[in-house]
Design a protein around this motif. Sequence first.
Motif, PDB file in Angstrom:
ATOM      1  N   ASP A  93      31.627 -49.363  43.587  1.00  0.00           N
ATOM      2  CA  ASP A  93      32.010 -47.842  43.522  1.00  0.00           C
ATOM      3  C   ASP A  93      33.100 -47.500  43.014  1.00  0.00           C
ATOM      4  N   PHE A  94      34.489 -47.965  43.939  1.00  0.00           N
ATOM      5  CA  PHE A  94      36.176 -48.206  44.020  1.00  0.00           C
ATOM      6  C   PHE A  94      36.038 -48.564  42.951  1.00  0.00           C
ATOM      7  N   ASP A  95      35.039 -49.441  42.146  1.00  0.00           N
ATOM      8  CA  ASP A  95      35.958 -50.369  40.561  1.00  0.00           C
ATOM      9  C   ASP A  95      35.819 -48.704  39.610  1.00  0.00           C
ATOM     10  N   ILE A  96      34.654 -48.055  39.636  1.00  0.00           N
ATOM     11  CA  ILE A  96      34.074 -47.162  38.390  1.00  0.00           C
ATOM     12  C   ILE A  96      35.289 -45.542  39.128  1.00  0.00           C
ATOM     13  N   TRP A  97      35.252 -45.586  40.314  1.00  0.00           N
ATOM     14  CA  TRP A  97      36.167 -44.853  41.212  1.00  0.00           C
ATOM     15  C   TRP A  97      37.665 -44.754  39.811  1.00  0.00           C
ATOM     16  N   LEU A  98      38.492 -46.189  40.786  1.00  0.00           N
ATOM     17  CA  LEU A  98      39.721 -46.385  39.922  1.00  0.00           C
ATOM     18  C   LEU A  98      39.718 -46.414  38.365  1.00  0.00           C
ATOM     19  N   ASP A  99      38.556 -46.860  37.961  1.00  0.00           N
ATOM     20  CA  ASP A  99      38.808 -46.293  36.034  1.00  0.00           C
ATOM     21  C   ASP A  99      38.687 -45.399  36.051  1.00  0.00           C
ATOM     22  N   LEU A 100      37.817 -44.172  36.253  1.00  0.00           N
ATOM     23  CA  LEU A 100      38.095 -42.860  35.784  1.00  0.00           C
ATOM     24  C   LEU A 100      39.772 -42.500  36.057  1.00  0.00           C
ATOM     25  N   PHE A 101      39.816 -42.885  37.548  1.00  0.00           N
ATOM     26  CA  PHE A 101      41.609 -42.194  37.702  1.00  0.00           C
ATOM     27  C   PHE A 101      42.478 -42.545  36.478  1.00  0.00           C
ATOM     28  N   ARG A 102      42.276 -44.361  36.293  1.00  0.00           N
ATOM     29  CA  ARG A 102      43.164 -44.562  35.114  1.00  0.00           C
ATOM     30  C   ARG A 102      42.785 -43.515  34.170  1.00  0.00           C
TER      31      ARG A 102
END
Length: 153
Positions: A93-102
């Motif tokens: 889920d952190f990969d999804i969070w970081l992708d959206l943030f990027r």
Amino acid sequence: MSEAFSARPRPDEPLTDPAVDRAFIGRLVREFYRRVRSDARLGPIFAGEIKDDWEPHLEKMTDFWCAVMLKDGSYHGRPVPAHVKLNSVVEADFDIWLDLFRQTVADLCTPAVAAVFVERAERIAKSLKLAMFFRLPAALGPDAARARSVDDA
Ligand code: HEM
């Protein structure tokens, strides 16, 4: 050379770009959570915690990012307990969070400013993940050490 001016601030230093003030960070936070809320995986996780009253969370997150980026001391919370209690969250889920943030910072900031946001988000995500998911491997834990010394005896 202009290098001294364009150099990235160290993690403990404020970003000094006149375009990045509290008003800008507030807009960025709102756009990021708009995307989080419409994400198929993260949306329901946040909805389960925050229910309908998003305004306090958005203000808190604006404080948080002002403290992280501008070092203005606006945030006094404790992120680790707020995440450790989220039992349905998995590491991916952190990969999804970081992708959206990027994506959000790439859309709203200059590349140099986006790089600083991303660097700091990645660093914090890493420490949250450690707090949430890291377990000392059994083979290296005290029980294993005791078992070995008994075996050796
Ligand atoms: C999968 C990744 C993540 C999920 C699902 C998640 C979810 C949440 C939820 C549900 C809350 C509680 C909201 C509330 O009750 O007010 C929260 C709070 C918070 N999150 Fe995250 N989060 C994630 C990643 C991150 C990352 C990477 C950061 C920082 C870069 C971050 C920073 C914070 C902060 C500062 C708070 C407020 C804590 C407090 O003072 O109460 N989160 N998060």
